[in-house]
Design an enzyme around this catalytic site. Structure first.
Site, mmCIF file in Angstrom:
data_model
loop_
_atom_site.group_PDB
_atom_site.id
_atom_site.type_symbol
_atom_site.label_atom_id
_atom_site.label_comp_id
_atom_site.label_asym_id
_atom_site.label_seq_id
_atom_site.Cartn_x
_atom_site.Cartn_y
_atom_site.Cartn_z
ATOM 1 N N ILE A 143 0.854 -1.206 0.000
ATOM 2 C CA ILE A 143 0.000 0.000 0.000
ATOM 3 C C ILE A 143 0.882 1.247 0.000
ATOM 4 C CG2 ILE A 143 -1.784 1.294 1.248
ATOM 5 C CD1 ILE A 143 -2.832 -1.368 2.342
ATOM 6 N N ALA A 217 -3.927 2.507 9.011
ATOM 7 C CA ALA A 217 -3.408 1.211 9.483
ATOM 8 C C ALA A 217 -4.461 0.552 10.375
ATOM 9 C CB ALA A 217 -2.090 1.422 10.206
ATOM 10 N N ARG A 218 -4.304 0.692 11.671
ATOM 11 C CA ARG A 218 -5.288 0.232 12.644
ATOM 12 C C ARG A 218 -5.302 1.251 13.775
ATOM 13 N NH1 ARG A 218 -6.912 -2.619 9.242
ATOM 14 N NH2 ARG A 218 -7.244 -4.875 9.239
ATOM 15 N N GLU A 246 -12.996 1.137 17.959
ATOM 16 C CA GLU A 246 -13.647 1.113 16.652
ATOM 17 C C GLU A 246 -14.762 0.078 16.670
ATOM 18 O OE1 GLU A 246 -10.986 1.215 13.212
ATOM 19 O OE2 GLU A 246 -12.435 -0.052 12.149
ATOM 20 N N HIS A 265 -13.520 3.585 8.551
ATOM 21 C CA HIS A 265 -12.770 2.415 8.048
ATOM 22 C C HIS A 265 -13.256 2.014 6.646
ATOM 23 C CE1 HIS A 265 -10.277 -1.234 9.600
ATOM 24 N NE2 HIS A 265 -10.080 -1.036 8.297
HETATM 25 C C1 GLV Z 1 -8.533 -3.216 5.924
HETATM 26 O O1 GLV Z 1 -8.579 -2.646 6.958
HETATM 27 C C2 GLV Z 1 -7.552 -4.223 5.602
HETATM 28 O O2 GLV Z 1 -6.849 -4.689 6.509
HETATM 29 O O3 GLV Z 1 -7.455 -4.607 4.432
#
Ligand code: GLV
Length: 302
Positions: A143, A217-218, A246, A265
């Site tokens: 990414i 990311a997270r 979340e 998200h």
């Molecule tokens: C989305 O959050 C993924 O991990 O692809």
């Protein structure tokens, strides 16, 4: 071979593979029968309510193929003998595009102009700009590379950081020295014990005044309280597609913090990802049935 797939579209692309019996389970509604015979599980994007419990009851499980790049929900609970593969590449276009859009939205103050538009107010002012900025990509995987390709043309300097240093890419250990030079810091690291709380108070304090933190990311990669403190002081701004907690509950202070742009998200939730996901599912299951090596197997190096 019994497979649980998350959507009808996945069942359709697998339908002519020999010996494959798909059951669609999108994580809502009652769990289908026969969980003990499931050999391959493709969990839904918004995952099932009880991942550890579901995995524990899959006694015949050999493969978990996620439709997400992140595998943090599955990795700690994977039963012995099962392989975990992620959807590396599937969300590159969507997520990279979101990150570019989100950093521009914050720098060009689009959310504020949207508020003014709703009030019917012409609020002329100068804003920030992406041109001439330094964009620090923290987590230079597929990414990150897609993001860099999209940033080419915006006249920015891209600085790359990955877990370990390599040619043209800095190691995580160099982050403290790199943060003060960045106008935009984009988090794209996987959620692992090593990256939990990576963007903590010390990390954020090293970012320059007025810089923008972009989290695709997270949520757990950022210390929410530390970020809130920086946002409230007006020193930093942020674009968040992921949050901790979340979903972000109603009334959470992040919703009303100044200088933050939040999306729920959605970075990878586009038709582009859907198309790539279906291609990957077909290719992986074809490989699996032929006994060929799978792509995107999650190892310790994840
Ligand atoms: C989305 O959050 C993924 O991990 O692809």
């Amino acid at each position: 071979m019994k497979i649980w797939v998350p959507y009808e579209s996945v069942a359709e692309v697998l339908s002519d593979l020999p010996g494959v019996a798909c059951t669609v389970y999108d994580g809502t509604g009652p769990e289908p029968d026969g969980i003990e015979d499931v050999e391959v599980w493709i969990p839904p994007l918004v995952t099932v309510p009880d991942v550890p419990g579901t995995l524990a009851r899959m006694r015949s499980l050999r493969l978990v193929q996620t439709v997400t790049a992140g595998v943090d929900a599955y990795r700690p609970h994977l039963p012995e003998g099962a392989v975990l593969c992620n959807a590396r590449g599937v969300h590159d276009a969507g997520t990279a595009e979101w990150a570019v859009g989100a950093m521009i939205a914050v720098l060009r103050e689009f959310p504020g102009f949207t508020d003014a538009q709703r009030r019917g107010e012409w609020t002329y002012r100068h804003t920030g700009v992406l041109a001439d900025s330094t964009v620090l990509i923290v987590g230079y995987g597929s990414i990150g590379q897609a993001l860099e390709r999209r940033l080419d043309g915006f006249e920015v300097e891209v600085v790359r950081v990955a877990r370990s240093a390599r040619e043209g890419v800095h190691g995580l250990a160099e982050l403290p020295a790199l943060l003060p030079g960045a106008d935009v810091v984009v988090l794209l690291v996987p959620a692992t014990p090593d990256t939990a709380g990576l963007a903590d108070a010390a990390f954020l304090s090293r970012m320059k005044d007025g810089a923008v933190l972009v989290n695709a990311a997270r949520g757990g990669v950022v210390d929410t309280d530390a970020l809130l403190a920086e946002l409230k002081s007006g020193r930093l701004r942020a674009a968040l597609d992921v949050t901790a907690p979340e979903p972000l509950p109603a009334g959470h202070p992040l919703w009303s913090a100044p200088g933050v742009f939040i999306t729920p998200h959605v970075a990878g939730s586009t038709p582009a990802s859907d198309r790539r996901m279906l291609r990957l599912m077909r290719a992986q299951l074809t490989r699996y049935l032929a006994g060929e090596p799978l792509d995107n197997v999650i190892t310790d190096a994840y």
